[in-house]
Write a protein that holds these residues in place. Structure first.
Motif, PDB file in Angstrom:
ATOM      1  N   ARG A  41       0.757  -1.311   0.043  1.00  0.00           N
ATOM      2  CA  ARG A  41      -0.068  -0.016  -0.173  1.00  0.00           C
ATOM      3  C   ARG A  41       0.893   1.170  -0.080  1.00  0.00           C
ATOM      4  O   ARG A  41       2.011   1.270   0.269  1.00  0.00           O
ATOM      5  CB  ARG A  41      -0.903  -0.020   1.069  1.00  0.00           C
ATOM      6  CG  ARG A  41      -1.973  -0.999   1.070  1.00  0.00           C
ATOM      7  CD  ARG A  41      -2.779  -1.426   2.413  1.00  0.00           C
ATOM      8  NE  ARG A  41      -1.815  -1.349   3.904  1.00  0.00           N
ATOM      9  CZ  ARG A  41      -2.622  -1.358   4.978  1.00  0.00           C
ATOM     10  NH1 ARG A  41      -3.775  -1.359   5.165  1.00  0.00           N
ATOM     11  NH2 ARG A  41      -1.826  -1.571   5.941  1.00  0.00           N
ATOM     12  N   GLU A  42       0.361   2.705  -0.113  1.00  0.00           N
ATOM     13  CA  GLU A  42       1.085   3.746  -0.463  1.00  0.00           C
ATOM     14  C   GLU A  42       2.117   3.788   0.695  1.00  0.00           C
ATOM     15  O   GLU A  42       3.247   4.597   0.446  1.00  0.00           O
ATOM     16  CB  GLU A  42       0.074   4.863  -0.694  1.00  0.00           C
ATOM     17  CG  GLU A  42       0.898   6.145  -1.061  1.00  0.00           C
ATOM     18  CD  GLU A  42      -0.201   7.282  -1.479  1.00  0.00           C
ATOM     19  OE1 GLU A  42       0.382   8.278  -1.921  1.00  0.00           O
ATOM     20  OE2 GLU A  42      -1.361   6.992  -1.531  1.00  0.00           O
ATOM     21  N   TYR A  63      -6.477   4.461 -12.866  1.00  0.00           N
ATOM     22  CA  TYR A  63      -5.829   3.036 -12.465  1.00  0.00           C
ATOM     23  C   TYR A  63      -6.577   1.900 -12.705  1.00  0.00           C
ATOM     24  O   TYR A  63      -7.812   1.837 -12.983  1.00  0.00           O
ATOM     25  CB  TYR A  63      -5.593   2.964 -10.883  1.00  0.00           C
ATOM     26  CG  TYR A  63      -4.981   4.465 -10.311  1.00  0.00           C
ATOM     27  CD1 TYR A  63      -3.416   4.678 -10.345  1.00  0.00           C
ATOM     28  CD2 TYR A  63      -5.580   5.300  -9.701  1.00  0.00           C
ATOM     29  CE1 TYR A  63      -2.780   5.748 -10.218  1.00  0.00           C
ATOM     30  CE2 TYR A  63      -5.022   6.503  -8.938  1.00  0.00           C
ATOM     31  CZ  TYR A  63      -3.681   6.489  -9.412  1.00  0.00           C
ATOM     32  OH  TYR A  63      -2.940   7.821  -8.832  1.00  0.00           O
ATOM     33  N   TYR A  65      -7.589  -1.838 -11.538  1.00  0.00           N
ATOM     34  CA  TYR A  65      -7.688  -2.560 -10.065  1.00  0.00           C
ATOM     35  C   TYR A  65      -7.904  -3.930 -10.230  1.00  0.00           C
ATOM     36  O   TYR A  65      -8.526  -4.594 -11.195  1.00  0.00           O
ATOM     37  CB  TYR A  65      -9.003  -2.024  -9.313  1.00  0.00           C
ATOM     38  CG  TYR A  65      -8.703  -0.418  -8.938  1.00  0.00           C
ATOM     39  CD1 TYR A  65      -8.178  -0.109  -7.697  1.00  0.00           C
ATOM     40  CD2 TYR A  65      -8.982   0.732 -10.081  1.00  0.00           C
ATOM     41  CE1 TYR A  65      -8.159   1.143  -7.356  1.00  0.00           C
ATOM     42  CE2 TYR A  65      -9.020   1.883  -9.509  1.00  0.00           C
ATOM     43  CZ  TYR A  65      -8.372   2.229  -8.271  1.00  0.00           C
ATOM     44  OH  TYR A  65      -8.033   3.583  -8.063  1.00  0.00           O
ATOM     45  N   TYR A  81      -7.745  -4.062  -5.079  1.00  0.00           N
ATOM     46  CA  TYR A  81      -6.292  -3.902  -4.964  1.00  0.00           C
ATOM     47  C   TYR A  81      -6.051  -3.107  -6.278  1.00  0.00           C
ATOM     48  O   TYR A  81      -6.142  -3.456  -7.630  1.00  0.00           O
ATOM     49  CB  TYR A  81      -5.647  -5.039  -4.922  1.00  0.00           C
ATOM     50  CG  TYR A  81      -6.062  -6.127  -3.802  1.00  0.00           C
ATOM     51  CD1 TYR A  81      -5.495  -6.108  -2.497  1.00  0.00           C
ATOM     52  CD2 TYR A  81      -6.973  -6.892  -3.994  1.00  0.00           C
ATOM     53  CE1 TYR A  81      -5.720  -6.730  -1.531  1.00  0.00           C
ATOM     54  CE2 TYR A  81      -7.441  -7.906  -2.917  1.00  0.00           C
ATOM     55  CZ  TYR A  81      -6.811  -7.482  -1.535  1.00  0.00           C
ATOM     56  OH  TYR A  81      -7.194  -8.520  -0.482  1.00  0.00           O
ATOM     57  N   ARG A  82      -5.069  -2.035  -5.917  1.00  0.00           N
ATOM     58  CA  ARG A  82      -4.539  -1.282  -7.154  1.00  0.00           C
ATOM     59  C   ARG A  82      -3.357  -2.158  -7.920  1.00  0.00           C
ATOM     60  O   ARG A  82      -2.603  -2.890  -7.374  1.00  0.00           O
ATOM     61  CB  ARG A  82      -4.095  -0.013  -6.945  1.00  0.00           C
ATOM     62  CG  ARG A  82      -4.751   1.218  -7.349  1.00  0.00           C
ATOM     63  CD  ARG A  82      -4.312   2.371  -7.054  1.00  0.00           C
ATOM     64  NE  ARG A  82      -2.885   2.735  -7.413  1.00  0.00           N
ATOM     65  CZ  ARG A  82      -2.434   3.868  -7.143  1.00  0.00           C
ATOM     66  NH1 ARG A  82      -2.891   4.781  -6.505  1.00  0.00           N
ATOM     67  NH2 ARG A  82      -1.143   4.247  -7.243  1.00  0.00           N
ATOM     68  N   ASP A  84      -0.836  -1.638  -9.938  1.00  0.00           N
ATOM     69  CA  ASP A  84       0.228  -1.097  -9.781  1.00  0.00           C
ATOM     70  C   ASP A  84       1.022  -1.103  -8.385  1.00  0.00           C
ATOM     71  O   ASP A  84       2.189  -1.212  -8.253  1.00  0.00           O
ATOM     72  CB  ASP A  84       0.453   0.409 -10.349  1.00  0.00           C
ATOM     73  CG  ASP A  84      -0.123   1.290  -9.640  1.00  0.00           C
ATOM     74  OD1 ASP A  84      -1.742   1.242  -9.477  1.00  0.00           O
ATOM     75  OD2 ASP A  84       0.228   1.935  -8.337  1.00  0.00           O
ATOM     76  N   ARG A  85       0.251  -1.526  -7.534  1.00  0.00           N
ATOM     77  CA  ARG A  85       0.964  -1.826  -6.096  1.00  0.00           C
ATOM     78  C   ARG A  85       1.202  -3.404  -5.822  1.00  0.00           C
ATOM     79  O   ARG A  85       1.554  -3.811  -4.836  1.00  0.00           O
ATOM     80  CB  ARG A  85       0.063  -1.259  -4.939  1.00  0.00           C
ATOM     81  CG  ARG A  85      -0.098   0.349  -5.111  1.00  0.00           C
ATOM     82  CD  ARG A  85      -0.889   0.880  -4.092  1.00  0.00           C
ATOM     83  NE  ARG A  85      -1.214   2.231  -4.231  1.00  0.00           N
ATOM     84  CZ  ARG A  85      -1.962   2.851  -3.586  1.00  0.00           C
ATOM     85  NH1 ARG A  85      -3.040   2.434  -2.983  1.00  0.00           N
ATOM     86  NH2 ARG A  85      -1.967   4.286  -3.704  1.00  0.00           N
TER      87      ARG A  85
END
Length: 205
Positions: A41-42, A63, A65, A81-82, A84-85
């Motif tokens: 996460r970020e 984005y 997801y 969930y993104r 790219d993460r």
């Protein structure tokens, strides 16, 4: 026009090539295979391992997801969930079953989610006094007008909780949440806390 858009385009901060990730995720979704992923996460210092049942991919608000159900949970709604993460993931041999009538449908999910935040599915009723009721119907595809008043309209909509709260707050004085009572109380608590953030402004003026 296209050349101008290309010239002015600003790349997203994550700067990741997601094509292969999305392809591999889609294969896991089609084959109904559980995946193990490392998700960061970020504000996390390091990624944590998540074991999930992937059911869909959606693009929204800049984005991509992954929509998935965490293993060993009894939630009636999926987690978002993104893509790219997701630092890495692997498809496991473990299969999961979804009855046809309960299969995940991206279009139906999108109608009920705001800003890609889930939460329990609920039926919310609210009064709207803003200048464009049509904008409400466009933003909330499940919404319907149930009553017309002299000073506004009463809407009902089936939505996921966290995202709808954010959207309703963005409407400011044009919205009053009516039902359910627990959601109205939660909404009122947030509204009551807002003046505290600007207390010094009120004092100085």
């Amino acid at each position: 026009m296209m050349a101008n858009e290309k010239h002015l385009y600003v790349e997203l901060n994550h700067k990741k090539d997601l094509l292969n990730t999305l392809w591999q995720l889609s294969l896991a979704i089609q084959s109904k295979k559980v995946i193990v992923m490392h998700y960061k996460r970020e504000f996390d210092e390091q990624a944590s391992e998540r074991k999930v049942k992937p059911v869909g991919i959606i693009f929204s608000e800049y984005y991509f997801y992954l929509i998935a159900y965490p293993m060993n949970t009894d939630f009636d709604y999926p987690t978002i969930y993104r893509a790219d993460r997701i630092e890495k993931f692997e498809q496991t041999p473990t299969s999961f079953k979804v009855p046809y009538h309960e299969r995940f449908q991206e279009g139906e999910f999108r109608k009920r989610v705001q800003f890609m935040y889930t939460g329990a599915l609920l039926n919310v009723k609210f009064k709207f006094t803003g200048p464009s009721p049509q904008a409400v119907l466009d933003r909330l595809p499940t919404a319907k007008i149930v009553k017309k008043l002299d000073d506004g309209l009463i809407f009902e909509a089936e939505v996921f909780g966290k995202g709808i709260k954010m959207w309703l707050l963005s409407q400011g004085e044009y919205v009053e949440v009516l039902e359910p009572k627990e959601f109205r109380d939660e909404f009122a608590t947030v509204i009551n806390e807002l003046p505290k953030k600007y207390a010094d402004t009120f004092i100085n003026n």
